[in-house]
Enzyme design. Sequence first.
Site, PDB file in Angstrom:
ATOM      1  N   GLN A 118      -9.873   1.408   1.609  1.00  0.00           N
ATOM      2  CA  GLN A 118      -8.952   2.222   2.405  1.00  0.00           C
ATOM      3  C   GLN A 118      -9.722   3.169   3.318  1.00  0.00           C
ATOM      4  OE1 GLN A 118      -5.680   1.455   2.160  1.00  0.00           O
ATOM      5  NE2 GLN A 118      -6.362  -0.013   0.621  1.00  0.00           N
TER       6      GLN A 118
ATOM      7  N   TYR B 209      -5.991  -1.335  -6.853  1.00  0.00           N
ATOM      8  CA  TYR B 209      -5.362  -2.516  -6.247  1.00  0.00           C
ATOM      9  C   TYR B 209      -4.788  -2.235  -4.867  1.00  0.00           C
ATOM     10  CZ  TYR B 209      -0.819  -1.238  -8.611  1.00  0.00           C
ATOM     11  OH  TYR B 209       0.323  -0.649  -9.085  1.00  0.00           O
ATOM     12  N   GLU B 210      -4.450  -3.330  -4.192  1.00  0.00           N
ATOM     13  CA  GLU B 210      -4.073  -3.325  -2.770  1.00  0.00           C
ATOM     14  C   GLU B 210      -5.194  -2.783  -1.895  1.00  0.00           C
ATOM     15  OE1 GLU B 210      -1.722  -5.128  -2.403  1.00  0.00           O
ATOM     16  OE2 GLU B 210      -0.865  -4.974  -4.414  1.00  0.00           O
ATOM     17  N   GLY B 211      -6.425  -3.061  -2.299  1.00  0.00           N
ATOM     18  CA  GLY B 211      -7.604  -2.568  -1.599  1.00  0.00           C
ATOM     19  C   GLY B 211      -8.078  -1.296  -2.248  1.00  0.00           C
TER      20      GLY B 211
ATOM     21  N   ARG C  93       0.822  -1.203   0.000  1.00  0.00           N
ATOM     22  CA  ARG C  93       0.000   0.000   0.000  1.00  0.00           C
ATOM     23  C   ARG C  93       0.864   1.264   0.000  1.00  0.00           C
ATOM     24  NH1 ARG C  93      -4.917  -2.115   4.026  1.00  0.00           N
ATOM     25  NH2 ARG C  93      -6.033  -3.218   2.357  1.00  0.00           N
TER      26      ARG C  93
END
Length: 596
Positions: A446, A439-441, A296
Site C-alpha cells: 500500500q 491481505y489485499e496487499g 481494500r
Amino acid sequence: MPDYKAPLRDMRFAMYEVLDFENHYQALPGAADTSRELLDAVLEEAAKFAEQVVSPIDATGDREGCQWNEGAVTAPAAFRAAFDQFVESGWPALAQDPAWGGQGLPASQGAAFYEMLASASHAWSMYPSLTWGAIKTITAHAPEDLQQRYLPKLVSGRWSGTMCLTEAHCGSDLGLLRTRASDNGDGSYNISGSKIFISSGDHDMVDNIVHVVLARLPDAPEGVKGISLFLVPKLWVDEDGNCGEPNGVSCGSIEHKMGIHGNSTCVMNFDAARGYLISAPHKGMSAMFTFINESRLGVAQQAHGHIEASFQGALAYARERLQMRAPVRVLPDQPADPIIVHPDVRRMLLTQKAFAEGGRLLNYYCAKLVDIAHGSDDAESVQRAETELALLTPIAKGFITEAAMEATTLGVQVLGGHGYISEWGMEQRYRDARITAIYEGTNGIQALDLLGRKIVASGGAIMQPFFAHIDTFCRDDHGAAVAPLVTRLEAALALWRTLTSEVQAGAMQDPDTIGAASFDYLMLAGYTTLAYFLARGAAVASAALASGSSETDYYASRLAIANFYFQRILPRTTGLAESMRSGAANVMEVPAELLG
C-alpha cells in the site's frame, strides 16, 4: 466477551453533521428519495441485527472454526444460522441495483451497515463482503447475459462470491501466476491451476459459489500484461440461472490461521473448470482492480470495526475494574478506584477513541466518494472523486489497519492479565485484526502504491483535489476553540507537501529512496488525514456548542478527543519525517548476507 453496541450517535454525527450525507444524497442521481427518516430506520434495524444476531456468535465461531472433510468445508453452525437470517431479511441486497433485486440504497449506506457487521464479527462479515466485491466486478465487466444469469442470486445472498488471485509461488507478485485458461470454442474456457489464501473460498452456507479468477490464455505475454479475468462457478449454471453439475472446482485444504477462524481461508483447485472470460483478453488486472479496490476499502472498515469493538470492551472494563488509588480519590469508601481515572489508562482509551472517530470519518468519506464515482452524472465530479479515491484508498487501508493493531493491543493492555485470557474477547480482537495489515496487499505494498505509483508517478498532481479541501477548511474561521487545531493541521499539511518534494528529488538520485521512505510516508499521510477529519468534527462540535445545543457533553467530548489527538498523536509525524530524511543508506548499506 464484551457486548458490541452499534455507536449510532457517533455514526450519525459522522454521516449527517460532518460529512453532510443528506445533501449529498439529494445531489446524487437516483438517491433523492433517500431521506434521513429512511436511513435512520435502516440503521436502527441494522444495529439490532449486528448486536443481537452477529455479535453473539463471534466468539463461538472463533472457537469452533471451519472444518474441512474430504474437500467439503463447513462453517461454524451458528454462522450458518445467522447467514440464513441475514438472507431471509434481505440484508445482502441493501445497497445493490434494483435491476438485479437490490434495494437501491447508496453504497455509502452499505458501508455504514458493514461497519456494524465488521465490528460484530470480522470472520462472519467476510462471507457477504466478498460477494459484494464480486457483484461490482461482474457488473462492471461481464457481458449482459452473464449478469442476468449470475447477479440475481448473488444479490439475494443465495450464492456467494470470491476473489481468486494468489498462488503459492508468487504471493502478491501476480505477474508470476501460472493458472491457465484454454478456449473451449463455445464461448467458455477451461481453467486449470491452484490458488491459495482464498477467503470464503468454500463453505456450506449458500447454494453456489462464484469465483472471480485470474488466469493466462495460451498466447498471453509474460507478466501482469498477460493476465485475464474469468468467472468460474463451483456448480455449473445453465442459461436459465439454475445450478447443475459440479464444475471441477474443489477445496484442497483450509488454512490454520492466527485469527478469523470462523472464515474459511482455502486452497482452491481448478481442474479444467469451465468459466467465462469477463475482461478483454490480457486485461484482467485492470478489471480485477474493481474488486481489489472495493476489498481494500472493506479491509479499512474491518480494521475500524476492531478499533471500535476493542475500545468498547476496554472502556466497559476500565469503568468497573477497581485497582490502586488515583492521586485524587474517586471512591473514598472503597479500597481502590476505577482504573479509568488513572492517566495512563485514560491515554490508552483516548488513543483508541481518537482512532475510532477519525477512522470512521475517513471510511465514510471514501464511501461518499464511491457514491459519486459510480453514481454521479457529472463527469467532472466523477473524475475528482476517482482521483481522491486513488489517493485515499491506500491511506485508509494501510493506516487504519496499522491503527487497528495499535488499538487492539491497547485493548488487551487496558485489561492487563484479563486481556490476555480468551474469555474476555480482547485477544481475539488483536488476532483477528492482524490480518488486515496483510491481505489485499500488505501495507508495504500500500505504501509503495501511494508514494511510488500514485504520488511520484503523477508528480504530486493526484494529491491536489484532496489537499484543496484541507486548504479551504483551514482558511475558514471556525472559532477560537478550533483555531489551535487549524494551526497544527496547516503545519502537518505543509510537512506532508515538503516531504513529498524531498522524496521526489531524492528518487532522482537514489532508486531506493521511495522504497525506504514509503511506509513512513504512508503513516505520516494517515496521521495528517485523520487530523483533518477530526478537526472538521471539532468545528461542527464547536458550532453546536456555540448555538446552545442541549447535547453539551457529547459535543464537548468531540472537542476533547480532537485536542488529545492533535497534542498527543499528531506529533508522531515529526519523528516520521526525521526517519524519512535519514535516507535509504541506513536501510540498504548492510549487505543481505551480513544480516545474520
